[in-house]
Design a protein around this motif. Structure first.
Motif, PDB file in Angstrom:
ATOM      1  N   UNK A   1      16.447 -99.927  -5.080  1.00  0.00           N
ATOM      2  CA  UNK A   1      15.154-100.018  -4.398  1.00  0.00           C
ATOM      3  C   UNK A   1      14.286 -98.803  -4.709  1.00  0.00           C
ATOM      4  N   UNK A   2      13.933 -98.647  -5.997  1.00  0.00           N
ATOM      5  CA  UNK A   2      13.148 -97.474  -6.390  1.00  0.00           C
ATOM      6  C   UNK A   2      11.849 -97.844  -7.089  1.00  0.00           C
ATOM      7  N   UNK A   3      11.455 -99.111  -7.007  1.00  0.00           N
ATOM      8  CA  UNK A   3      10.249 -99.562  -7.696  1.00  0.00           C
ATOM      9  C   UNK A   3       9.034 -99.468  -6.787  1.00  0.00           C
ATOM     10  N   UNK A   4       7.906 -99.077  -7.370  1.00  0.00           N
ATOM     11  CA  UNK A   4       6.661 -99.023  -6.623  1.00  0.00           C
ATOM     12  C   UNK A   4       6.093-100.410  -6.376  1.00  0.00           C
TER      13      UNK A   4
ATOM     14  N   UNK B   1       7.467 -99.472 -14.648  1.00  0.00           N
ATOM     15  CA  UNK B   1       8.383 -98.428 -14.203  1.00  0.00           C
ATOM     16  C   UNK B   1       9.803 -98.758 -14.643  1.00  0.00           C
ATOM     17  N   UNK B   2      10.558 -97.747 -15.014  1.00  0.00           N
ATOM     18  CA  UNK B   2      11.976 -97.930 -15.290  1.00  0.00           C
ATOM     19  C   UNK B   2      12.711 -97.933 -13.956  1.00  0.00           C
ATOM     20  N   UNK B   3      12.542 -99.046 -13.238  1.00  0.00           N
ATOM     21  CA  UNK B   3      13.010 -99.143 -11.865  1.00  0.00           C
ATOM     22  C   UNK B   3      13.282-100.606 -11.545  1.00  0.00           C
ATOM     23  N   UNK B   4      13.811-100.836 -10.334  1.00  0.00           N
ATOM     24  CA  UNK B   4      14.096-102.216  -9.944  1.00  0.00           C
ATOM     25  C   UNK B   4      14.030-102.323  -8.427  1.00  0.00           C
TER      26      UNK B   4
END
Length: 736
Positions: free
Chosen positions: A577-580, A568-571
């Protein structure tokens, strides 16, 4: 045995009668942090034994206590490691380097002794040559280990431009005198990597071209020692100063050459994208975290010790949160196991009483005034630095017999044309004569050549040691891992008898110690081991009731016996705090080991920040420990990160990480859970590149039992489309 020694050995045997062995002195213990009596922080320490018998320690320029002034590097000393005396700062505003900018800091002093003077290398964070931060390496000399220190009129290593208007990290020096007779300086940090340059004979100028010895982004705080024919490069990894989430740790590699290449115990290079490094010290779940920026010393019993700083996770700040980190000085023993330096056989930092380094001498010898404990030696006035010395001319011996078995004899010496040490009444002989060091035991001999320009008129360190069946004679600068010559001999069945230590030839002797050799550790401390399978999922069908999500990612699918999850392009760090996160129920036990097998191709050598996947122990989005295979700039590393709320008043979080093992496209990972003596919840990480041989590393402590699961996320600089993390299984085992 060399024939020229035969007659002398007959004479030596005659003096053994009528002597008695000395009784061992009571053991001295020390408890970390050893700087607590005079300082709350004493970071980046280095240490040397002066000729006056004191051990001198030096530290970077942080304030010693809360609200104290920044110093210009600090000095302290101890006689036996049980009490300390603070000596003040290395420089003041009048004596600091004139070429340093007014706002510059002075970091990471490295102390040495050669050429009849004490030499200190240090970091200057900003010079007058360029506006802004352009770090360089300075050098200063002094007649005594307490100073006064005189800085040279320019850097020994100048700032290195990065080609983009800035400067690489020319920081953290460490000097070594090598067996080729040359002096080398190691330096560098996360921005630019570690390099080594040859120095001029006086140690004050870099000469020739430097050699890169580690890849950038991974190591700083280097230190190099020579042992058994190998040069060991050790360096600190990750963030030194992340408060309660500091995961600083020390790793090492070795080479037959002081210029490398340095390979770890698995054969991986410290200078490649999938960077190598064998663990020297890392945190273990007690109160100490972030152990690193170290130096090595060797005590009178031949036991090596690591001197380093660390952070008490309960009091991580010297000032307010996110201010100066509180990094006191610690010390622990180094055990050489299978050719590699391990702190307490892999146990890591100690937090209770442990044996202190052995100081002083047995056999009734006052090490700093040795003539009184010897027969046939004349007392000399010496000098203001070292005090009285003993002059041996012809023959001399100890008044008392040394015990049989393993024995170490060490002294500062100024050697005449020939000087021979005799142990066990002639069972072992070590001679410095002509252009070599020679040892003999029974019918076996070994020798090593001295550098052509070896200076007998200066004080050097000579040690002769019998440890089991191994005999070693070493001549070097100051006993700090440096070497002019080392001869080593293995004599099966060697049994050293009790007898006086004897000397033949001529030498002036100071700091003389005779001690039984410390018993070596021969095996690593126990690590977590898997027992029976308790639970888990082989991904043979869809996710069942044992699984649950935080922020479900529908792109994660189970098929063909695997969980495939595009990153995911997240962290999950800070406010991102947007990561699965995908969690599995954990066994209802006080200890267990979770394991997964991860396939993740992060490429090699290109810039990717910070693509990763792995395992997570999670309390909430601001309180977790995350073990991942990670791209960090140009390197590929395994990172065991920790985030928690560091400032409750506004919820500000801190994140830091420890490195563990080596990255690979297919990587096995484990998190081992247990409760410590304080009933806290400890999660220790391990990795493997083959699923059979495991590297166990750092532990993080959580306040409650965590949810355990998997993750796959990161930024996407340099990768489109997103790499796919593939998990073969998640299993929970009994912990043995």
């Amino acid at each position: 045995m060399p024939s020229k020694l035969t007659a002398a050995l007959c004479a030596v045997a005659a003096v053994a009668a009528g002597t008695t062995a000395a009784v061992a002195a009571p053991a001295v213990t020390t408890t970390n942090a050893i700087s607590s009596s005079f300082a709350d922080t004493f970071a980046d320490p280095s240490m040397i034994q002066g000729r006056d018998g004191y051990w001198y320690a030096y530290a970077t320029s942080d304030p010693l206590v809360a609200n104290g002034p920044f110093g210009l590097m600090h000095m302290a000393r101890t006689k036996d490691f049980s009490s300390w005396e603070y000596l003040g700062t290395v420089f003041n505003d009048q004596t600091k380097p004139a070429w340093a900018a007014s706002g510059s800091f002075f970091w990471a002093p490295d102390i040495r002794y050669f050429g009849g003077r004490y030499v200190m290398y240090f970091t200057v964070t900003d010079t007058l040559a360029n506006a802004g931060g352009d770090p360089a390496i300075g050098v200063a000399t002094a007649p005594t280990p307490a100073g006064p220190w005189t800085a040279t009129d320019g850097p020994v290593v100048t700032p290195k431009p990065d080609g983009n208007g800035g400067y690489f990290g020319t920081i953290d020096p460490a000097m070594l005198t090598a067996a080729d007779g040359k002096r080398y300086l190691y330096y560098g940090g996360f921005y630019g990597g570690l390099a080594v340059t040859e120095l001029s004979a006086d140690g004050l100028h870099a000469v020739g071209s430097p050699t890169q010895v580690t890849v950038g982004d991974r190591y700083e705080g280097s230190y190099v020692v020579y042992r058994d024919g190998w040069y060991y490069l050790t360096g600190s990894s990750m963030n030194c100063c992340a408060g309660p989430t500091t995961g600083y740790s020390v790793f090492g590699g070795r080479s037959r050459s002081p210029r490398g290449p340095f390979l770890d115990a698995s054969g991986a290079s410290m200078n490649e994208s999938r960077v190598g490094g064998t663990t020297v010290i890392t945190q273990n779940g007690n109160k100490w975290i972030g152990p690193g920026h170290h130096a090595f010393i060797t005590d009178a019993a031949g036991q090596d010790h690591i001197v380093y700083h660390a952070i008490d996770r309960g009091t991580p700040w010297l000032t307010d949160p996110f201010g100066i980190n509180r990094r006191p000085m610690l010390i622990d023993r180094i055990d050489w196991i299978d050719g590699w330096p391990r702190t307490r056989a892999g146990l890591g930092p100690s937090d209770g009483p442990v044996p202190a380094p052995t100081t002083g001498s047995a056999l009734g010898i006052d090490s700093t005034d040795p003539a009184g404990g010897l027969v046939g030696a004349a007392r000399q006035p010496g000098d203001a630095v070292g005090g009285p010395t003993a002059l041996i001319s012809g023959a001399g011996r100890t008044r008392q017999a040394a015990p049989g078995g393993s024995l170490r004899v060490e002294a500062d010496v100024r050697i005449g044309s020939s000087f021979t040490t005799v142990l066990g009444g002639g069972a072992v002989v070590a001679s410095v004569s002509g252009d070599k060091v020679t040892i003999a035991a029974g019918r076996r001999t070994a020798s090593a050549a001295l550098p052509a320009d070896f200076d007998r008129t200066q004080w050097n360190k000579l040690s002769v040691q019998v440890s089991g069946s191994t005999v070693t004679a070493r001549l070097n600068d100051a006993g700090l891992g440096d070497v002019y010559a080392e001869a080593q001999l293995v004599v099966p069945g060697l049994k050293l008898p009790s007898a006086p230590v004897s000397w033949l030839g001529s030498a002036e002797v100071d700091n003389l110690t005779v001690r039984t050799v410390a018993a070596p550790a021969t095996r690593m401390a126990d690590v977590p081991r898997t027992g029976d399978l308790l639970a888990g999922d082989e991904f043979s069908s869809g996710l069942g009731a044992s699984w649950s999500w935080v922020r479900q990612d529908d792109k994660a699918v189970v098929a063909d016996g695997k969980l495939s999850w595009p990153l995911e392009n997240a962290d999950l760090v800070g406010g991102g705090n947007n990561a699965g996160l995908l969690f599995h129920t954990t066994p209802a036990r006080d200890s267990w080991i979770a394991e997964t097998k991860l396939h993740l191709d992060l490429g090699e050598g290109d810039i990717r920040n910070y693509q990763q996947a792995g395992m997570i122990a999670y309390l909430n989005d601001s309180d977790f420990a995350r073990l991942g295979n990670v791209a960090i700039w140009r390197t590929r590393q395994t990172e065991y990160g920790r985030e928690l709320v560091a400032r409750p008043s506004d919820g500000a979080t801190s994140y830091g990480a420890a490195a563990i093992g080596r990255s690979a496209p297919t990587l096995w990972m484990r998190l081992a859970y247990h409760k410590n003596a304080a009933s806290e919840h400890v999660y220790r990480a391990g990795t493997s590149v083959d699923g059979k041989n495991w590297t166990w590393g750092a532990s993080w402590v959580l306040s409650a039992p965590a949810r355990l699961g998997l993750y796959a996320h990161g930024e996407f600089t340099g990768a489109n489309p997103a790499p796919v993390a593939t998990f073969d299984y998640l299993r929970f085992y009994e912990s043995k």
